[in-house]
Design a protein around this motif. Structure first.
Motif, PDB file in Angstrom:
ATOM      1  N   ARG A 142       0.805  -1.212   0.000  1.00 55.51           N
ATOM      2  CA  ARG A 142       0.000   0.000   0.000  1.00 55.51           C
ATOM      3  C   ARG A 142       0.840   1.264   0.000  1.00 55.51           C
ATOM      4  O   ARG A 142       1.968   1.283   0.488  1.00 55.51           O
ATOM      5  CB  ARG A 142      -0.930   0.001   1.210  1.00 55.51           C
ATOM      6  CG  ARG A 142      -2.017  -1.059   1.137  1.00 55.51           C
ATOM      7  CD  ARG A 142      -2.841  -1.097   2.403  1.00 55.51           C
ATOM      8  NE  ARG A 142      -2.112  -1.685   3.521  1.00 55.51           N
ATOM      9  CZ  ARG A 142      -2.611  -1.821   4.741  1.00 55.51           C
ATOM     10  NH1 ARG A 142      -3.836  -1.398   4.994  1.00 55.51           N
ATOM     11  NH2 ARG A 142      -1.889  -2.372   5.704  1.00 55.51           N
ATOM     12  N   THR A 143       0.265   2.318  -0.535  1.00 58.41           N
ATOM     13  CA  THR A 143       0.871   3.632  -0.442  1.00 58.41           C
ATOM     14  C   THR A 143       0.518   4.228   0.919  1.00 58.41           C
ATOM     15  O   THR A 143      -0.417   3.778   1.587  1.00 58.41           O
ATOM     16  CB  THR A 143       0.365   4.561  -1.544  1.00 58.41           C
ATOM     17  OG1 THR A 143      -1.040   4.772  -1.361  1.00 58.41           O
ATOM     18  CG2 THR A 143       0.625   3.983  -2.929  1.00 58.41           C
ATOM     19  N   CYS A 144       1.253   5.260   1.296  1.00 58.00           N
ATOM     20  CA  CYS A 144       0.950   5.908   2.570  1.00 58.00           C
ATOM     21  C   CYS A 144      -0.445   6.534   2.540  1.00 58.00           C
ATOM     22  O   CYS A 144      -1.155   6.530   3.544  1.00 58.00           O
ATOM     23  CB  CYS A 144       2.003   6.968   2.896  1.00 58.00           C
ATOM     24  SG  CYS A 144       3.632   6.293   3.316  1.00 58.00           S
ATOM     25  N   SER A 145      -0.843   7.039   1.383  1.00 59.98           N
ATOM     26  CA  SER A 145      -2.175   7.637   1.290  1.00 59.98           C
ATOM     27  C   SER A 145      -3.264   6.639   1.630  1.00 59.98           C
ATOM     28  O   SER A 145      -4.300   6.987   2.194  1.00 59.98           O
ATOM     29  CB  SER A 145      -2.405   8.191  -0.117  1.00 59.98           C
ATOM     30  OG  SER A 145      -1.524   9.250  -0.382  1.00 59.98           O
ATOM     31  N   ALA A 146      -3.023   5.365   1.276  1.00 58.76           N
ATOM     32  CA  ALA A 146      -4.000   4.318   1.567  1.00 58.76           C
ATOM     33  C   ALA A 146      -4.003   3.923   3.037  1.00 58.76           C
ATOM     34  O   ALA A 146      -4.950   3.301   3.505  1.00 58.76           O
ATOM     35  CB  ALA A 146      -3.710   3.092   0.699  1.00 58.76           C
ATOM     36  N   LEU A 147      -2.948   4.285   3.735  1.00 59.47           N
ATOM     37  CA  LEU A 147      -2.823   3.896   5.141  1.00 59.47           C
ATOM     38  C   LEU A 147      -3.262   4.993   6.097  1.00 59.47           C
ATOM     39  O   LEU A 147      -3.614   4.724   7.234  1.00 59.47           O
ATOM     40  CB  LEU A 147      -1.376   3.528   5.449  1.00 59.47           C
ATOM     41  CG  LEU A 147      -0.837   2.263   4.790  1.00 59.47           C
ATOM     42  CD1 LEU A 147       0.685   2.216   4.905  1.00 59.47           C
ATOM     43  CD2 LEU A 147      -1.443   1.034   5.412  1.00 59.47           C
ATOM     44  N   THR A 148      -3.179   6.246   5.638  1.00 61.95           N
ATOM     45  CA  THR A 148      -3.419   7.345   6.555  1.00 61.95           C
ATOM     46  C   THR A 148      -4.834   7.306   7.116  1.00 61.95           C
ATOM     47  O   THR A 148      -5.794   6.979   6.424  1.00 61.95           O
ATOM     48  CB  THR A 148      -3.172   8.700   5.886  1.00 61.95           C
ATOM     49  OG1 THR A 148      -3.960   8.802   4.706  1.00 61.95           O
ATOM     50  CG2 THR A 148      -1.700   8.870   5.527  1.00 61.95           C
ATOM     51  N   ASN A 149      -4.919   7.630   8.393  1.00 58.45           N
ATOM     52  CA  ASN A 149      -6.203   7.747   9.089  1.00 58.45           C
ATOM     53  C   ASN A 149      -6.023   8.801  10.161  1.00 58.45           C
ATOM     54  O   ASN A 149      -5.054   9.570  10.131  1.00 58.45           O
ATOM     55  CB  ASN A 149      -6.615   6.384   9.664  1.00 58.45           C
ATOM     56  CG  ASN A 149      -5.544   5.765  10.543  1.00 58.45           C
ATOM     57  OD1 ASN A 149      -4.984   6.440  11.410  1.00 58.45           O
ATOM     58  ND2 ASN A 149      -5.227   4.496  10.335  1.00 58.45           N
ATOM     59  N   SER A 150      -6.925   8.838  11.107  1.00 56.37           N
ATOM     60  CA  SER A 150      -6.867   9.885  12.122  1.00 56.37           C
ATOM     61  C   SER A 150      -5.667   9.744  13.044  1.00 56.37           C
ATOM     62  O   SER A 150      -5.369  10.664  13.813  1.00 56.37           O
ATOM     63  CB  SER A 150      -8.152   9.873  12.944  1.00 56.37           C
ATOM     64  OG  SER A 150      -8.335   8.610  13.558  1.00 56.37           O
TER      65      SER A 150
END
Length: 125
Positions: free
Chosen positions: A105-113
């Motif tokens: 996964r890319t970091c964008s797909a991992l980012t959350n709150s």
């Protein structure tokens, strides 16, 4: 509410240094596993460094010996000291209140709150 704010990114020449800071609110950093990730365009997200609740640090092979992760519990802040920077270190760096299995996964797909907004690091040759 968990909030992470990164700072310290910027542009530097190869061989230079930067220190990234990640100031947390809404939780205690020493009660969480904290990770520094980076996104190099066209690649998967990379866990660069982490510091676990018990203080155990980790550095990826790509940065071992050059990057150091640390924390200041009094300031509720995690740091990433980056020395001997190379052009291949150019990326968006994220701080996160978790250490996860990235897979492909890319970091964008991992980012959350539990992630910061990211800070750009650019290293020129």
């Amino acid at each position: 509410e968990v909030r992470l704010v990164e700072s310290g990114g910027g542009s530097v020449q190869a061989g230079g240094s930067l220190r990234l800071s990640c100031t947390a609110s809404g939780f205690r950093i020493d009660s969480s596993d904290m990770g520094w990730y980076r996104q190099i365009p066209g690649t998967v997200c990379e866990l660069v460094s982490s510091i676990m609740q018990d203080g155990t640090p980790y550095n990826a092979d790509s940065v071992d010996g050059r990057f150091t992760v640390s924390r200041d519990s009094a300031k509720n802040t995690v740091y990433l000291q980056m020395n001997d920077l190379k052009p291949e270190d150019t990326a968006v760096y994220y701080c996160a209140a978790e250490v996860v299995n990235i897979g492909t996964r890319t970091c964008s797909a991992l980012t959350n709150s539990d992630w910061g907004q990211g800070t750009q690091v650019t290293v020129s040759s």
